[in-house]
Design an enzyme around this catalytic site. Structure first.
Site, PDB file in Angstrom:
ATOM      1  N   ASP A 376       0.798  -1.225   0.000  1.00  0.00           N
ATOM      2  CA  ASP A 376       0.000   0.000   0.000  1.00  0.00           C
ATOM      3  C   ASP A 376       0.829   1.273   0.000  1.00  0.00           C
ATOM      4  OD1 ASP A 376      -2.466  -1.242  -0.182  1.00  0.00           O
ATOM      5  OD2 ASP A 376      -2.623  -1.523   1.972  1.00  0.00           O
ATOM      6  N   TYR A 461     -10.137  -1.040   1.618  1.00  0.00           N
ATOM      7  CA  TYR A 461      -9.854  -1.170   3.045  1.00  0.00           C
ATOM      8  C   TYR A 461      -9.583   0.176   3.687  1.00  0.00           C
ATOM      9  CZ  TYR A 461      -9.975  -6.017   4.504  1.00  0.00           C
ATOM     10  OH  TYR A 461     -10.417  -7.257   4.894  1.00  0.00           O
TER      11      TYR A 461
END
Length: 753
Positions: A376, A461
């Site tokens: 990420d 998320y």
């Protein structure tokens, strides 16, 4: 009735009327507004924390102007740049060297020059590459130097650059063009012409260095809800390595367990009745899986946390102080939240505490899911920390701070109110005792903590990043995962890789592994690593030699080298592990801080994997290394798109150097295995999905430092516990009999999307 009786009744009547009037007046009067009282702790920082401050919008613009005027090459604004263009990809703070900072903070040395790190994509060159420049001094730049070779040993190959929004836009255009070649199939399978389908990228993008071919998973797009739970079974592999969009193409198509060379071939198979089609209705807004719209009208408001006399912490620039704590905070656009110069009672405990990376690794029987290993940081953990919702993401009365960044644009952007700071009453004692023998008394202290929080949304998320500071001198770091699960189309043996959570939706298993850097300076820079654990020894009972007893004893060890201080992810490790100073406390023990990890991580990728070195930090629950300026981070934004030849490989940091009386860094991995289930719809809840670690004083003090807290409570059986002078809790009714001044609710988090 005599006169005396009449007078008595009259007096009683008047008294009753007076009492009723008082009650009515009291009920009608609004409580007074809470009055702010400045915190008692004096801030003596005098602007020193600004050495770590994120760049301001004005500074970011100055760097852009300087680069445009001094590089001697044409630059296109990154917001519209093609892969074949040169552009400024990002600008952020260049954190000064630790030695320079400490000379400034501790020894009265000169303030280090303020500098920026600029990342440029050079696509319009014979040898396209990514180059990093340090630009300074700010606010008026006068020099730049290429640090790419110094940092990485050579130029960064161009194929390692992160995907930009422009590249994703062009890929979507290509996919839409190809979908038009299968109109009858789309109408039959999905009640769609393709334009109402949306795509989700996967990564990495191939099997070897130089590859740039990405699987994209298609979903039904429904306005106002997450599309991640509505896969249609169609996935496409796009080749986009070439610098020119006209040469990109669709390499492969997957549908319901079958692979095709193109959407045209898929359409032919459908028309020839050789394709098993699962006919899906287009989701409706009111029935779509995963809708977060309320199903009931609002009820009465829940408890509200507020400070009757104002916050007991103070925020100045990028520094917060609270009951002996002082913390400098910031945000890196890529790696996310980071803290510096953490002190307690004036002594530095931690020089740097920073998030490094968040890995999400999936399993599935669909190509997109089975190949996904999201790093990420390459997408932007800090960049995608959006505005927090007052009263839900953080307490309504928290202090909210803006964050500025410059990524994929020459214009700075601001995520307003994207970091919050608040004091939290945990509703549990930090310590307490009720004495019912010898003497009767009660003593205790509420566990109030200072919390610094931000929340990153990485597509589906949401990660809640918390840093908490306790009155006992402990630091707690915790991350919670929430948001939508990523799903796959349920087909074949799909439940070998997760659970069915919808008519055609498989919640795919995955792991979340998070990596942190903790540069502890315990009573100075020079520390050693000490472990303690227990064992049993069988000894003869001293007062009864014919008997034996199993006696627990302490096993103490000082770990001398890095190889001994690298603990595999899911292997046992000593229960007590501390950074120890050579200086003792009053009782002769080394002043130390203990690292205590709370995690239930999944299994690390096998070392035999061709991409494992790019995430080799995940091999270890804890690894302690000597601090080196040339090892500032455990990973790189370039590792995502070339994990096979990683730009930074953490495994190389561990080279068996001595770690006794050295400046040390703890690298900590926490995480959890997530097997999605029905209760993950609509969203994964934070309950049970939080992991982290503590930094706890261990013989650092001579006693628990919270004994000096002004919040301490003590009263004995001989005292009136209801008297304000004897018990501060008895002071609450008059002290807190005020109404908090709530600012109006506003939200601007959708502005910069």
């Amino acid at each position: 009735m005599n006169v005396k009786t009449v007078l008595i009744l009259l007096v009683l009547a008047l008294a009753t009327i007076f009492a009723l009037v008082c009650v009515l007046l009291t009920r009608g009067r609004a409580p007074s507004t809470c009055q702010h009282r400045p915190p008692g702790q004096e801030d003596t920082d005098a602007g020193q924390s600004l050495v770590f401050a994120d760049l301001t919008p004005e500074e970011l613009l100055q760097v852009v102007r300087y680069l445009r005027g001094h590089l001697g090459v044409p630059l296109v604004d990154a917001s519209r740049a093609k892969p074949s263009d040169n552009c400024i990809a990002s600008v952020a703070l260049q954190v000064p060297a630790k030695a320079e900072v400490l000379r400034f903070l501790d020894a009265g040395g000169a303030r280090p020059p303020r500098e920026a790190l600029a990342v440029l994509h050079f696509g319009n060159q014979p040898d396209p590459n990514v180059t990093e420049y340090v630009v300074g001094p700010l606010p008026t730049p006068a020099y730049h130097r290429d640090v790419t070779v110094q940092k990485y040993g050579g130029k960064v190959p161009y194929h390692r650059r992160p995907i930009t929004s422009t590249e994703y836009t062009d890929i979507n255009v290509l996919i839409q063009r190809e979908l038009r070649k299968a109109p009858r199939f789309l109408a039959a399978c999905c009640e769609s012409d393709g334009t109402d389908l949306t795509v989700l990228t996967t990564a990495p993008r191939g099997f070897k260095s130089g590859d740039r071919a990405s699987w994209f998973v298609l979903f039904h797009a429904v306005t106002g809800t997450g599309y991640y739970l509505s896969p249609v079974g169609l996935e496409v592999l796009v080749e986009h390595r070439d610098l020119h969009f006209s040469r990109w193409w669709l390499r492969q198509v997957f549908y319901n367990g079958q692979y095709f060379a193109s959407t045209g071939e898929l359409e032919d198979a459908f028309l020839a009745n050789s394709l098993e089609v699962v006919r899906m209705e287009k989701p409706r807004v009111d029935t779509v899986l995963g809708s977060m719209r309320p199903r009931r009208p609002p009820g009465s408001p829940g408890p509200l946390q507020y400070e009757p006399q104002g916050p007991r912490y103070s925020v100045r620039d990028n520094r917060v102080t609270y009951q002996g704590w002082s913390i400098t905070f910031g945000m890196d656009p890529n790696s996310g939240p980071r803290l510096f110069d953490i002190r307690y009672r004036g002594e530095r405990i931690v020089y740097e505490l920073s998030l490094q990376e968040a890995l999400a690794l999936y399993g599935s029987n669909c190509p997109g899911g089975m190949s996904t290993r999201y790093l990420d940081g390459s997408f932007g953990i800090g960049r995608f920390a959006y505005e927090l919702v007052r009263g839900l993401d953080c307490p309504y009365m928290a202090t909210y701070v803006d964050q500025h960044y410059l990524v994929e644009s020459e214009t700075p952007k601001t995520n307003q109110n994207s970091l919050c700071i608040f004091e939290h009453d945990t509703a549990i004692p930090l310590r307490r005792h009720f004495s019912d023998s010898h003497s009767l008394y009660y003593g205790g202290l509420r566990k109030n903590t200072l919390v610094i929080r931000t929340i990153s949304t990485l597509v589906n998320y949401d990660y809640i990043w918390d840093f908490m500071f306790h009155g006992s001198g402990a630091v707690e770091v915790r991350v919670h995962a929430t948001g939508y699960i990523s799903s796959a189309f349920l087909h074949g043996q799909g439940t070998d890789y997760g659970n069915r959570v919808g008519p055609h939706t498989l919640g795919t298993m995955h792991l979340h592994h998070i990596h942190y850097k903790v540069d502890l300076d315990v009573d100075g820079q020079l520390n050693s690593l000490e472990t303690q654990d227990m064992a049993y020894e069988l000894v003869k009972d001293p007062w009864s030699l014919e008997n034996t007893i199993e006696r627990p004893y302490l096993r103490r060890e000082r770990l001398e080298r890095e190889d001994k201080a690298a603990f595999p992810l899911n292997a046992p490790m000593p229960r007590y592990l501390s950074f120890a100073s050579p200086k003792p406390n009053k009782w002769g023990h080394p002043r130390s801080y203990r690292i205590q990890i709370s995690s239930f991580a999944g299994e690390h990728l096998p070392v035999s994997s061709s991409m494992e070195r790019s995430i080799s930090w995940g091999r270890y629950k804890l690894a302690v290394t000597r601090r080196k300026e040339e090892e500032p981070t455990s990973t790189s934004i370039y590792n995502q798109n070339d994990p096979w030849t990683p730009t930074v490989a953490f495994a190389d940091f561990i080279d068996n150097e001595t770690i006794t009386n050295e400046d040390l860094v703890a690298w900590i991995t926490v995480g959890f295995l997530h097997i999605p289930h029905a209760e993950d719809v609509p969203n994964t809840v934070t309950v049970g999905n939080g992991v982290g670690f503590f930094l706890r004083p261990y013989n650092y003090f001579n006693e628990d430092p919270s004994v000096d807290s002004p919040d301490s409570v003590y009263f004995s059986s001989e005292q009136d516990a209801g008297a304000c002078g004897a018990n501060p809790l008895a002071c609450l009714p008059p002290t807190a009999a005020c109404a908090p001044h709530l600012p109006p609710f506003r939200y601007g988090g959708f502005v910069n999307l």
